[in-house]
Design a protein around this motif. Structure first.
Motif, PDB file in Angstrom:
ATOM      1  N   MET A 105      34.124  45.074  31.930  1.00 26.14           N
ATOM      2  CA  MET A 105      33.451  44.697  32.928  1.00 26.14           C
ATOM      3  C   MET A 105      32.326  45.123  33.368  1.00 26.14           C
ATOM      4  N   GLY A 106      32.034  46.512  32.698  1.00 24.95           N
ATOM      5  CA  GLY A 106      30.770  47.285  33.236  1.00 24.95           C
ATOM      6  C   GLY A 106      30.743  47.679  34.460  1.00 24.95           C
ATOM      7  N   PRO A 107      29.498  47.846  34.997  1.00 17.51           N
ATOM      8  CA  PRO A 107      29.228  48.118  36.545  1.00 17.51           C
ATOM      9  C   PRO A 107      30.114  47.494  37.463  1.00 17.51           C
ATOM     10  N   SER A 108      30.118  46.134  37.145  1.00 17.25           N
ATOM     11  CA  SER A 108      31.109  45.307  38.228  1.00 17.25           C
ATOM     12  C   SER A 108      32.441  46.078  38.461  1.00 17.25           C
ATOM     13  N   LEU A 109      32.858  46.751  37.835  1.00 13.68           N
ATOM     14  CA  LEU A 109      34.175  47.395  38.138  1.00 13.68           C
ATOM     15  C   LEU A 109      33.927  48.907  38.401  1.00 13.68           C
ATOM     16  N   GLY A 110      33.048  49.485  37.471  1.00 17.93           N
ATOM     17  CA  GLY A 110      32.795  50.873  37.622  1.00 17.93           C
ATOM     18  C   GLY A 110      33.833  51.745  37.145  1.00 17.93           C
ATOM     19  N   TRP A 111      33.579  52.949  36.517  1.00 20.68           N
ATOM     20  CA  TRP A 111      34.486  53.878  36.003  1.00 20.68           C
ATOM     21  C   TRP A 111      35.584  54.475  37.052  1.00 20.68           C
ATOM     22  N   PRO A 112      35.427  54.746  38.106  1.00 23.06           N
ATOM     23  CA  PRO A 112      36.547  55.192  39.246  1.00 23.06           C
ATOM     24  C   PRO A 112      37.643  54.018  39.179  1.00 23.06           C
ATOM     25  N   LEU A 113      36.959  52.914  39.360  1.00 27.60           N
ATOM     26  CA  LEU A 113      38.220  51.821  39.749  1.00 27.60           C
ATOM     27  C   LEU A 113      38.691  51.298  38.549  1.00 27.60           C
ATOM     28  N   ALA A 114      38.037  51.749  37.063  1.00 30.39           N
ATOM     29  CA  ALA A 114      38.690  51.242  36.137  1.00 30.39           C
ATOM     30  C   ALA A 114      39.552  52.412  35.764  1.00 30.39           C
ATOM     31  N   LEU A 115      39.712  53.563  36.160  1.00 35.64           N
ATOM     32  CA  LEU A 115      40.597  54.563  36.039  1.00 35.64           C
ATOM     33  C   LEU A 115      41.882  54.233  37.011  1.00 35.64           C
ATOM     34  N   VAL A 116      41.521  53.771  38.041  1.00 35.57           N
ATOM     35  CA  VAL A 116      42.485  53.363  39.079  1.00 35.57           C
ATOM     36  C   VAL A 116      43.333  52.270  38.539  1.00 35.57           C
ATOM     37  N   PRO A 285      50.366  32.784  43.961  1.00 40.39           N
ATOM     38  CA  PRO A 285      49.145  32.181  44.671  1.00 40.39           C
ATOM     39  C   PRO A 285      48.247  33.237  45.290  1.00 40.39           C
ATOM     40  N   SER A 286      48.616  34.290  45.903  1.00 38.68           N
ATOM     41  CA  SER A 286      47.629  35.307  46.218  1.00 38.68           C
ATOM     42  C   SER A 286      46.557  35.792  45.377  1.00 38.68           C
ATOM     43  N   ILE A 287      47.301  36.041  44.139  1.00 34.95           N
ATOM     44  CA  ILE A 287      46.672  36.837  43.111  1.00 34.95           C
ATOM     45  C   ILE A 287      45.494  35.799  42.467  1.00 34.95           C
ATOM     46  N   ILE A 288      45.803  34.502  42.289  1.00 37.76           N
ATOM     47  CA  ILE A 288      44.901  33.749  41.986  1.00 37.76           C
ATOM     48  C   ILE A 288      43.711  33.449  42.812  1.00 37.76           C
ATOM     49  N   ALA A 289      44.072  33.119  44.399  1.00 36.01           N
ATOM     50  CA  ALA A 289      43.155  33.176  45.283  1.00 36.01           C
ATOM     51  C   ALA A 289      42.306  34.206  45.390  1.00 36.01           C
ATOM     52  N   SER A 290      42.586  35.607  45.020  1.00 37.10           N
ATOM     53  CA  SER A 290      41.663  36.483  45.106  1.00 37.10           C
ATOM     54  C   SER A 290      40.398  36.473  44.166  1.00 37.10           C
ATOM     55  N   VAL A 291      40.771  35.804  43.241  1.00 35.68           N
ATOM     56  CA  VAL A 291      39.592  35.812  41.921  1.00 35.68           C
ATOM     57  C   VAL A 291      38.939  34.617  41.836  1.00 35.68           C
ATOM     58  N   HIS A 292      39.145  33.505  42.705  1.00 31.73           N
ATOM     59  CA  HIS A 292      38.653  32.265  42.581  1.00 31.73           C
ATOM     60  C   HIS A 292      37.047  32.146  42.474  1.00 31.73           C
ATOM     61  N   ASP A 293      36.293  33.179  42.532  1.00 31.18           N
ATOM     62  CA  ASP A 293      34.960  33.070  42.677  1.00 31.18           C
ATOM     63  C   ASP A 293      34.347  33.947  41.139  1.00 31.18           C
ATOM     64  N   ARG A 294      35.370  34.359  40.502  1.00 31.19           N
ATOM     65  CA  ARG A 294      34.962  35.050  39.161  1.00 31.19           C
ATOM     66  C   ARG A 294      34.793  34.394  38.221  1.00 31.19           C
ATOM     67  N   SER A 295      34.018  34.852  37.152  1.00 33.57           N
ATOM     68  CA  SER A 295      33.976  34.162  35.984  1.00 33.57           C
ATOM     69  C   SER A 295      35.206  34.058  35.109  1.00 33.57           C
ATOM     70  N   ALA A 296      35.713  32.871  34.894  1.00 36.17           N
ATOM     71  CA  ALA A 296      37.020  32.529  34.071  1.00 36.17           C
ATOM     72  C   ALA A 296      37.001  33.082  32.832  1.00 36.17           C
ATOM     73  N   ALA A 297      36.031  33.209  32.122  1.00 35.77           N
ATOM     74  CA  ALA A 297      35.940  33.581  30.632  1.00 35.77           C
ATOM     75  C   ALA A 297      35.925  35.214  30.768  1.00 35.77           C
ATOM     76  N   GLN A 298      35.134  35.907  31.654  1.00 31.53           N
ATOM     77  CA  GLN A 298      35.355  37.210  31.907  1.00 31.53           C
ATOM     78  C   GLN A 298      36.706  37.880  32.236  1.00 31.53           C
ATOM     79  N   VAL A 299      37.060  37.071  33.338  1.00 34.68           N
ATOM     80  CA  VAL A 299      38.405  37.592  33.907  1.00 34.68           C
ATOM     81  C   VAL A 299      39.618  37.510  32.787  1.00 34.68           C
ATOM     82  N   THR A 300      39.560  36.372  31.959  1.00 31.93           N
ATOM     83  CA  THR A 300      40.491  36.045  31.118  1.00 31.93           C
ATOM     84  C   THR A 300      40.502  36.981  29.854  1.00 31.93           C
ATOM     85  N   LEU A 301      39.269  37.525  29.359  1.00 32.53           N
ATOM     86  CA  LEU A 301      39.067  38.519  28.613  1.00 32.53           C
ATOM     87  C   LEU A 301      39.563  39.976  28.875  1.00 32.53           C
TER      88      LEU A 301
END
Length: 528
Positions: A105-116, A285-301
């Protein structure tokens, strides 16, 4: 969630679990699948997991009850293996998953949240591991290691989660500060558990009121968790420490406490486990709704990479952690021979994640310290959900098959029966010797009471020897089995008569209940 919704969830989960048990199916997995299926029903309300409900309302009693049943001696004998998994593997998984997530994900996630994210998905869940592994035929040492890991790894993961979260929300935290927080969490948690556990154990051994003692069992895990967390310690470690200490003292407590406490805690475990596994699937349902505006390919990866990393990291860690210490230490090799690769393979595949992972993900704040949105929270939620579902269904469904496939040697039953028979013989002899002393001082010569008691003690010893197997292979029943079958029939007939007497009005319900309890206790002794 409203009270009515929670009640409906509990009733529905219990009904599904009861059906699964009726047909000898793994109820945790059936509940997860049922929750996933129900999440697609439009009429089902959107139910979002409350992290406080899990971390404070569900986790403490389940951990405490599991700790009561754990063996202090076995845990101490396997402390190195347990520590390597509950501390070393958790931290290793946290870092590796964090690195993979940041790489994807790179900077869109960030190191701290990646470790979270790494900390969230790192610990195999105590509830999931216990619920699925309790019916598997594993060597006792393997069960001890899995149980010890599941009891303690939440403390490591939640502490690492705290440290990484401080960095993610903008609070400055250095590596030194992180280690200091970790050390404080461990020290305070263990101290609180020792103090409360020792005090409760002393009190429980002094009391003879089983209702009060069972109430202490119910309150203690919540008190230990809350007190440790109040002083910035690990509530998980406090609960586990107190539970192990009290479990060690259980044989010295009143017998009614063990009988009633065991029934109460077993019921609580069943209800809470069914509730949390049912809740997992309903989060879709709530999990899917939270990522509706993300790139499907990147999220799947991302979710595929994180899930595979979680599975592979445990396998990669397990073999070096098992054979490495033995390679460099002759003392370890001699004292603790290496297990077979088949056993290590089973342990490496027994890493089911569960509701604690989801609760930690949901506990992430929506904003950082500066008021800005915490970007990437939705990705952590999605990855946590997928990892939980994937490990529960993939590993949970295939683990029994794997154990059967490799045919693990489990030869403890015969050794246990022999050890029990030898101990029973010594105990019976000690009881008869004490009986003779009392009889000589207090009872008349030739008392039938002495003969009856001596026969009872000898029968218990004989029954223990019979569990090694019948001496005459042509006999279908040992003498003790025949005795138990006949006595059960007699007890059934006695109950029938008492019920008829109650129904005819010749005895009161109070009399029936008192006699029924005596008959029930005797039948419970027959079923041991």
């Amino acid at each position: 969630m409203s009270g009515a919704t929670i009640l409906m969830l509990v009733v529905g989960a219990i009904a599904i679990a009861a059906a699964a048990r009726r047909y000898n199916l793994p109820s945790p997995l059936v509940l997860v699948v049922a929750g996933l299926a129900l999440s697609f029903v439009p009429q089902i309300p959107n139910i979002e997991l409350n992290p406080d409900l899990v971390l404070f309302g569900v986790l403490p009693p389940l951990l405490f009850n599991a700790s009561l049943d754990s063996s202090y001696l076995n845990l101490r004998a396997n402390v190195r293996a347990v520590a390597l998994l509950s501390v070393g593997l958790v931290l290793f998984t946290t870092v590796v998953v964090g690195a993979v997530a940041f790489w994807v994900m790179g900077p869109s996630l960030g190191w701290p949240l990646a470790l979270v994210l790494g900390a969230v998905v790192s610990p195999p869940d105590a509830v999931a591991t216990t619920a699925i592994a309790r019916n598997l035929k594993l060597p006792r040492k393997s069960l001890t290691i899995l149980g010890g890991e599941s009891l303690l790894n939440d403390a490591t993961a939640l502490t690492a989660y705290r440290v990484a979260l401080l960095a993610a929300v903008g609070s400055g935290v250095s590596v030194v500060h992180g280690f200091a927080l970790f050390g404080m969490a461990v020290g305070v948690g263990v101290a609180v558990g020792l103090i409360l556990g020792a005090a409760a154990a002393w009190l429980l051994c002094k009391l003879s009121d089983s209702l009060v003692e069972v109430a202490i069992f119910l309150i203690l895990p919540f008190g230990a968790y809350a007190l440790a967390e109040h002083f910035e310690g690990s509530g998980v470690l406090a609960v586990v420490t107190a539970g192990i200490l009290i479990g060690r003292k259980m044989p010295k407590m009143h017998y009614a406490t063990r009988l009633q406490g065991g029934s109460v805690t077993a019921t609580i475990d069943f209800v809470l486990e069914t509730l949390v596994f049912g809740l997992i699937g309903l989060q879709l349902p709530s999990i899917i709704a939270s990522v509706h505006d993300r790139s499907a390919a990147q999220v799947t990866l991302l979710v595929i990479a994180v899930t595979l990393t979680v599975l592979i990291a445990r396998i990669v860690w397990m073999f070096p952690a098992t054979y490495g210490p033995r390679k460099f230490s002759k003392r370890i090799r001699e004292r603790d021979p290496a297990p077979s690769k088949a056993v290590i393979g089973v342990l490496a595949w027994a890493g089911m994640r569960g509701v604690v992972t989801l609760a930690a993900a949901y506990a992430l704040p929506l904003t950082m310290d500066n008021g800005q949105e915490l970007k990437g929270r939705d990705l952590v939620l999605l990855c946590a959900f997928v990892v939980v579902i994937a490990t529960l269904l993939l590993q949970g469904l295939t683990l029994p098959w794997l154990i059967r496939r490799i045919n693990l040697p489990v030869d403890e039953d015969q050794a246990d029966a022999l050890a029990e028979a030898q101990a029973a013989q010594q105990a019976a002899q000690a009881a008869v010797d004490r009986l003779e002393e009392i009889a000589e001082a207090e009872l008349p010569t030739g008392s039938t009471i002495v003969d009856d008691l001596r026969t009872s003690a000898e029968s218990r010893a004989n029954a223990a020897w019979e569990r090694l197997g019948p001496q005459d292979e042509s006999r279908l029943e040992t003498p003790s089995e025949l005795y138990r079958r006949l006595r059960r029939d007699m007890l059934h007939q006695e109950r029938t008569v008492y019920i008829q007497e109650r129904d005819s009005g010749r005895i009161d319900d109070e009399v029936l209940r008192r006699v029924q309890r005596e008959l029930d206790l005797e039948e419970a002794m027959l079923d041991r």
